[in-house]
Design a protein around this motif. Structure first.
Motif, PDB file in Angstrom:
ATOM      1  N   GLN A 388       0.813  -1.221   0.000  1.00 25.12           N
ATOM      2  CA  GLN A 388       0.000   0.000   0.000  1.00 25.12           C
ATOM      3  C   GLN A 388       0.845   1.269   0.000  1.00 25.12           C
ATOM      4  O   GLN A 388       0.323   2.368  -0.175  1.00 25.12           O
ATOM      5  CB  GLN A 388      -0.940   0.018   1.213  1.00 25.12           C
ATOM      6  CG  GLN A 388      -0.247   0.191   2.558  1.00 25.12           C
ATOM      7  CD  GLN A 388       0.245  -1.129   3.167  1.00 25.12           C
ATOM      8  OE1 GLN A 388       0.423  -2.113   2.442  1.00 25.12           O
ATOM      9  NE2 GLN A 388       0.444  -1.141   4.471  1.00 25.12           N
ATOM     10  N   ARG A 390       3.002   2.391  -2.177  1.00 23.60           N
ATOM     11  CA  ARG A 390       3.014   3.096  -3.462  1.00 23.60           C
ATOM     12  C   ARG A 390       1.812   4.031  -3.558  1.00 23.60           C
ATOM     13  O   ARG A 390       1.958   5.207  -3.926  1.00 23.60           O
ATOM     14  CB  ARG A 390       2.992   2.112  -4.628  1.00 23.60           C
ATOM     15  CG  ARG A 390       3.088   2.802  -6.000  1.00 23.60           C
ATOM     16  CD  ARG A 390       2.845   1.877  -7.144  1.00 23.60           C
ATOM     17  NE  ARG A 390       1.442   1.462  -7.214  1.00 23.60           N
ATOM     18  CZ  ARG A 390       0.938   0.726  -8.196  1.00 23.60           C
ATOM     19  NH1 ARG A 390       1.712   0.299  -9.168  1.00 23.60           N
ATOM     20  NH2 ARG A 390      -0.337   0.384  -8.187  1.00 23.60           N
ATOM     21  N   ASP A 391       0.630   3.525  -3.240  1.00 24.72           N
ATOM     22  CA  ASP A 391      -0.568   4.364  -3.302  1.00 24.72           C
ATOM     23  C   ASP A 391      -0.493   5.496  -2.287  1.00 24.72           C
ATOM     24  O   ASP A 391      -0.935   6.615  -2.560  1.00 24.72           O
ATOM     25  CB  ASP A 391      -1.818   3.525  -3.050  1.00 24.72           C
ATOM     26  CG  ASP A 391      -2.080   2.524  -4.164  1.00 24.72           C
ATOM     27  OD1 ASP A 391      -1.600   2.765  -5.291  1.00 24.72           O
ATOM     28  OD2 ASP A 391      -2.750   1.512  -3.910  1.00 24.72           O
ATOM     29  N   ARG A 392       0.063   5.220  -1.146  1.00 27.14           N
ATOM     30  CA  ARG A 392       0.180   6.256  -0.118  1.00 27.14           C
ATOM     31  C   ARG A 392       1.086   7.391  -0.576  1.00 27.14           C
ATOM     32  O   ARG A 392       0.748   8.571  -0.447  1.00 27.14           O
ATOM     33  CB  ARG A 392       0.707   5.640   1.182  1.00 27.14           C
ATOM     34  CG  ARG A 392       0.824   6.642   2.326  1.00 27.14           C
ATOM     35  CD  ARG A 392       1.368   5.966   3.560  1.00 27.14           C
ATOM     36  NE  ARG A 392       1.728   6.938   4.581  1.00 27.14           N
ATOM     37  CZ  ARG A 392       2.459   6.655   5.643  1.00 27.14           C
ATOM     38  NH1 ARG A 392       2.896   5.412   5.839  1.00 27.14           N
ATOM     39  NH2 ARG A 392       2.765   7.597   6.525  1.00 27.14           N
ATOM     40  N   ASN A 394       1.899   8.135  -3.657  1.00 27.28           N
ATOM     41  CA  ASN A 394       1.252   8.816  -4.779  1.00 27.28           C
ATOM     42  C   ASN A 394       0.189   9.798  -4.291  1.00 27.28           C
ATOM     43  O   ASN A 394       0.049  10.895  -4.845  1.00 27.28           O
ATOM     44  CB  ASN A 394       0.634   7.802  -5.743  1.00 27.28           C
ATOM     45  CG  ASN A 394       1.651   7.248  -6.741  1.00 27.28           C
ATOM     46  OD1 ASN A 394       2.681   7.870  -6.993  1.00 27.28           O
ATOM     47  ND2 ASN A 394       1.365   6.094  -7.309  1.00 27.28           N
ATOM     48  N   ARG A 395      -0.570   9.419  -3.271  1.00 32.85           N
ATOM     49  CA  ARG A 395      -1.569  10.350  -2.719  1.00 32.85           C
ATOM     50  C   ARG A 395      -0.885  11.555  -2.082  1.00 32.85           C
ATOM     51  O   ARG A 395      -1.338  12.696  -2.238  1.00 32.85           O
ATOM     52  CB  ARG A 395      -2.442   9.631  -1.688  1.00 32.85           C
ATOM     53  CG  ARG A 395      -3.486   8.703  -2.286  1.00 32.85           C
ATOM     54  CD  ARG A 395      -4.523   8.329  -1.250  1.00 32.85           C
ATOM     55  NE  ARG A 395      -3.949   7.689  -0.076  1.00 32.85           N
ATOM     56  CZ  ARG A 395      -3.741   6.381   0.042  1.00 32.85           C
ATOM     57  NH1 ARG A 395      -4.081   5.561  -0.946  1.00 32.85           N
ATOM     58  NH2 ARG A 395      -3.218   5.871   1.139  1.00 32.85           N
ATOM     59  N   ARG A 399      -0.051  12.373  -7.203  1.00 33.36           N
ATOM     60  CA  ARG A 399       0.237  11.700  -8.464  1.00 33.36           C
ATOM     61  C   ARG A 399      -0.884  10.737  -8.833  1.00 33.36           C
ATOM     62  O   ARG A 399      -1.622  10.265  -7.974  1.00 33.36           O
ATOM     63  CB  ARG A 399       1.549  10.906  -8.363  1.00 33.36           C
ATOM     64  CG  ARG A 399       2.754  11.794  -8.292  1.00 33.36           C
ATOM     65  CD  ARG A 399       4.074  11.066  -8.066  1.00 33.36           C
ATOM     66  NE  ARG A 399       4.114   9.654  -8.326  1.00 33.36           N
ATOM     67  CZ  ARG A 399       5.093   9.040  -9.025  1.00 33.36           C
ATOM     68  NH1 ARG A 399       6.057   9.770  -9.562  1.00 33.36           N
ATOM     69  NH2 ARG A 399       5.102   7.749  -9.163  1.00 33.36           N
ATOM     70  N   GLU A 400      -0.994  10.424 -10.108  1.00 27.81           N
ATOM     71  CA  GLU A 400      -1.988   9.481 -10.575  1.00 27.81           C
ATOM     72  C   GLU A 400      -1.723   8.079 -10.022  1.00 27.81           C
ATOM     73  O   GLU A 400      -0.575   7.686  -9.813  1.00 27.81           O
ATOM     74  CB  GLU A 400      -2.003   9.430 -12.110  1.00 27.81           C
ATOM     75  CG  GLU A 400      -2.460  10.723 -12.770  1.00 27.81           C
ATOM     76  CD  GLU A 400      -1.358  11.769 -12.917  1.00 27.81           C
ATOM     77  OE1 GLU A 400      -1.625  12.834 -13.500  1.00 27.81           O
ATOM     78  OE2 GLU A 400      -0.217  11.495 -12.454  1.00 27.81           O
ATOM     79  N   TRP A 401      -2.781   7.312  -9.843  1.00 29.23           N
ATOM     80  CA  TRP A 401      -2.687   5.991  -9.221  1.00 29.23           C
ATOM     81  C   TRP A 401      -1.817   5.014 -10.003  1.00 29.23           C
ATOM     82  O   TRP A 401      -1.254   4.072  -9.429  1.00 29.23           O
ATOM     83  CB  TRP A 401      -4.085   5.382  -9.059  1.00 29.23           C
ATOM     84  CG  TRP A 401      -4.820   5.173 -10.359  1.00 29.23           C
ATOM     85  CD1 TRP A 401      -5.696   6.036 -10.947  1.00 29.23           C
ATOM     86  CD2 TRP A 401      -4.715   4.052 -11.236  1.00 29.23           C
ATOM     87  NE1 TRP A 401      -6.153   5.534 -12.143  1.00 29.23           N
ATOM     88  CE2 TRP A 401      -5.575   4.310 -12.347  1.00 29.23           C
ATOM     89  CE3 TRP A 401      -3.998   2.851 -11.223  1.00 29.23           C
ATOM     90  CZ2 TRP A 401      -5.718   3.420 -13.410  1.00 29.23           C
ATOM     91  CZ3 TRP A 401      -4.141   1.969 -12.293  1.00 29.23           C
ATOM     92  CH2 TRP A 401      -4.999   2.245 -13.364  1.00 29.23           C
ATOM     93  N   PHE A 402      -1.729   5.208 -11.326  1.00 24.30           N
ATOM     94  CA  PHE A 402      -1.038   4.223 -12.162  1.00 24.30           C
ATOM     95  C   PHE A 402       0.466   4.453 -12.260  1.00 24.30           C
ATOM     96  O   PHE A 402       1.156   3.682 -12.925  1.00 24.30           O
ATOM     97  CB  PHE A 402      -1.643   4.205 -13.565  1.00 24.30           C
ATOM     98  CG  PHE A 402      -1.688   5.563 -14.247  1.00 24.30           C
ATOM     99  CD1 PHE A 402      -0.566   6.107 -14.836  1.00 24.30           C
ATOM    100  CD2 PHE A 402      -2.869   6.294 -14.273  1.00 24.30           C
ATOM    101  CE1 PHE A 402      -0.602   7.349 -15.455  1.00 24.30           C
ATOM    102  CE2 PHE A 402      -2.922   7.537 -14.895  1.00 24.30           C
ATOM    103  CZ  PHE A 402      -1.789   8.069 -15.480  1.00 24.30           C
ATOM    104  N   ARG A 403       0.984   5.468 -11.605  1.00 27.87           N
ATOM    105  CA  ARG A 403       2.405   5.766 -11.751  1.00 27.87           C
ATOM    106  C   ARG A 403       3.245   4.978 -10.748  1.00 27.87           C
ATOM    107  O   ARG A 403       2.979   5.006  -9.537  1.00 27.87           O
ATOM    108  CB  ARG A 403       2.645   7.273 -11.592  1.00 27.87           C
ATOM    109  CG  ARG A 403       1.968   8.073 -12.687  1.00 27.87           C
ATOM    110  CD  ARG A 403       2.120   9.554 -12.480  1.00 27.87           C
ATOM    111  NE  ARG A 403       3.493   9.988 -12.591  1.00 27.87           N
ATOM    112  CZ  ARG A 403       3.886  11.244 -12.397  1.00 27.87           C
ATOM    113  NH1 ARG A 403       2.992  12.176 -12.083  1.00 27.87           N
ATOM    114  NH2 ARG A 403       5.153  11.571 -12.519  1.00 27.87           N
TER     115      ARG A 403
END
Length: 526
Positions: A388, A390-392, A394-395, A399-403
């Protein structure tokens, strides 16, 4: 001239701090103020003020010089691919050069255009692909490359191959109608004041949109968008591998240097490296236009018969003193409590513990990196063992979720985690993660099983290398997530004050600023 005397700074990092700023005078004035003993404005000062028209000729020459002389190779083929760049009476988009005996000579100028827009450019084709996929902004090519991994074969791939054809000799043709049609309906009118599309361009636009399985909607990106960038990425890679083969054939060299904005495509770079065409492939740390100044310097040194020091270090920004860091903390660090300064041995150990407990850390050390990627001096670091994370991150960065987020690893253990054919010190290659190790670093693995890895030797950056070893000692995983220290639509931080302000905006709980560890002060709830 030694590498330690080389100084480079992208203008976007200072002054107005506007991402992709073209006003080079911002960096010039900033360095002039920080370096009062340097001879600015004298005979050795070749800067041309933006107000009088920054020199724009020899664009591809400077790209080629930055890559060849920066590599330290004695001989190499040089491939420069970008959107377009002025070259006398025309615009160059793709050039091949032969480097040997301290000189570079151009041997090819492919798909050039008299201007003002080089519609046959493969770089502009890729920009058009991003626009067709719904990226309503300039400079989205890196995001599109990330999204492409979620796509697959579709009718778009067949259509793009009709409009972009490769030849057996490595040359290629881009039908300008495709690029003009897409940009004419998207970015062209918005950013460049282009007139409305012609009837012919409108017909191509209808053909493109007729391939969509569903009309573009609010739930972006759609599978169509993913398939579009998948197709564009596949075409780009085939063109670049063909060009690499042409460079080998035209020069006879066994080593390759890459530059130009398209060389930021680390997936395509890895395709070239794994093609077996060359024994070594070097990508300059700043292949885009932020590397032009270094290329111009190299070209001037070479023309005068002077030595061109290779880019053994990427940390070429101005230095910041302990006093400047302490003043920044005192004046702007009211949201943090400070533990410091710490010793060089204790700091990595303490920070490794903070990261192992699941914290995201802003990391600011020494001179800033040359180029658009954080390489351990202006970084946000995190634990890759937590899926998790990566998503954290990015938030946190908007940044976009797919990066994906790049991993950084000591070079001596990198091959245990990644399928490398050599070091990757500047995140220039997206390599496969070894399946047996992927579960240990899930937050660092992209959906296609790759990672844009940075390998780090102790001699490159001793402090971060020790940090990785300390983190490995605590977790049995000497790998960290490493992304650039900046917020959304903001360039990478340059100064200690920038670092504190951005850490506050991103709500980071920890900031390492030189030898100081800053911890976010809990706020009382009324």
């Amino acid at each position: 001239m030694s590498p330690g005397e080389l100084l480079a700074l992208a203008s976007e990092r200072v002054g107005e701090r506007y991402k992709h700023s073209w006003n080079s005078k911002l960096a010039y004035d900033y360095l002039k103020e920080r370096l009062p003993g340097h001879e600015f404005g004298g005979d050795g000062d070749h800067f041309v003020d933006s107000a009088g028209g920054l020199e724009t000729d020899n664009h591809h020459l400077y790209h080629a010089a930055s890559a060849f002389y920066g590599s330290g190779f004695t001989d190499a083929a040089i491939l420069v691919v970008d959107g377009q760049g002025p070259a006398g009476d025309h615009l160059s988009t793709t050039t091949i050069w032969d480097g040997r005996c301290g000189r570079i000579n151009q041997v090819d100028d492919l798909n050039s255009d008299p201007g003002p827009f080089a519609a046959r450019s493969i770089g502009h084709f890729y920009t058009a692909v991003t626009a067709l996929a719904g990226f309503g902004e300039l400079f989205a090519e890196g995001k599109a490359m990330a999204l492409a991994a979620y796509g697959g074969p579709s009718p778009y791939l067949d259509l793009f191959r009709e409009y972009v054809r490769t030849r057996p000799d490595g040359a290629f043709d881009v039908n300008p109608l495709l690029t003009r049609s897409i940009l004419g309906h998207t970015l062209g009118p918005k950013f460049y004041g282009w007139p409305g599309p012609s009837a012919e361009q409108a017909a191509v636009w209808r053909e493109l949109n007729a391939l969509r399985q569903a009309p573009p909607g609010a739930c972006w990106p759609t599978q169509d968008d993913m398939d579009i960038v998948f197709a564009g990425q596949a075409v780009l890679e085939n063109v670049l591998v063909g060009l690499a083969g042409r460079a080998r054939e035209r020069t006879g060299r066994t080593r390759l240097c890459l530059a130009g904005g398209v060389a930021l495509n680390c997936v395509a770079n890895e395709r070239i490296r794994r093609s077996g065409l060359f024994d070594e492939v070097f990508v300059v740390p700043a292949p885009g236009d932020d590397g032009q100044a270094v290329g111009k310097l190299y070209a001037l040194l070479a023309a005068r018969g002077m030595d061109c020091p290779p880019l053994d270090s990427v940390y070429l920004g101005p230095d910041y003193t302990e006093r400047e860091i302490a003043d920044a903390i005192r004046c702007h660090g009211t949201d943090f409590t400070t533990a410091g300064p710490q010793g060089a041995e204790l700091l990595p150990r303490l920070c490794a513990g903070i990261l192992a407990r699941g914290n995201v850390v802003g990391w600011f050390q020494g001179r800033s990196e040359l180029g658009p990627r954080a390489l351990g001096h202006r970084s946000i670091l995190a634990d890759p063992r937590r899926l998790q994370m990566r998503d954290r991150v990015n938030r946190i960065k908007g940044r976009e979720w797919f990066r994906p987020i790049a991993p950084i690893v000591p070079v001596e253990v990198a091959a245990e985690y990644f399928e490398l054919t050599g070091p990757s010190p500047v995140m220039a290659f997206a390599v496969a993660v070894r399946p047996k190790r992927a579960s240990a670093i899930p937050a660092a693995v992209h959906v296609d099983g790759t990672a844009r890895v940075q390998t780090l030797a102790a001699g490159q950056e001793p402090l971060v290398h020790r940090l990785l070893l300390e983190f490995g000692r605590l977790t049995d995983t000497p790998v960290l997530l490493n992304t650039s220290f900046n917020g959304p639509d903001e360039p990478i931080v340059e100064t200690p004050v920038d670092a504190i302000r951005t850490a506050v905006r991103l709500n980071l709980n920890y900031l390492v600023l030189g030898d100081h560890i800053l911890e976010r002060t809990p706020r009382s709830v009324m």
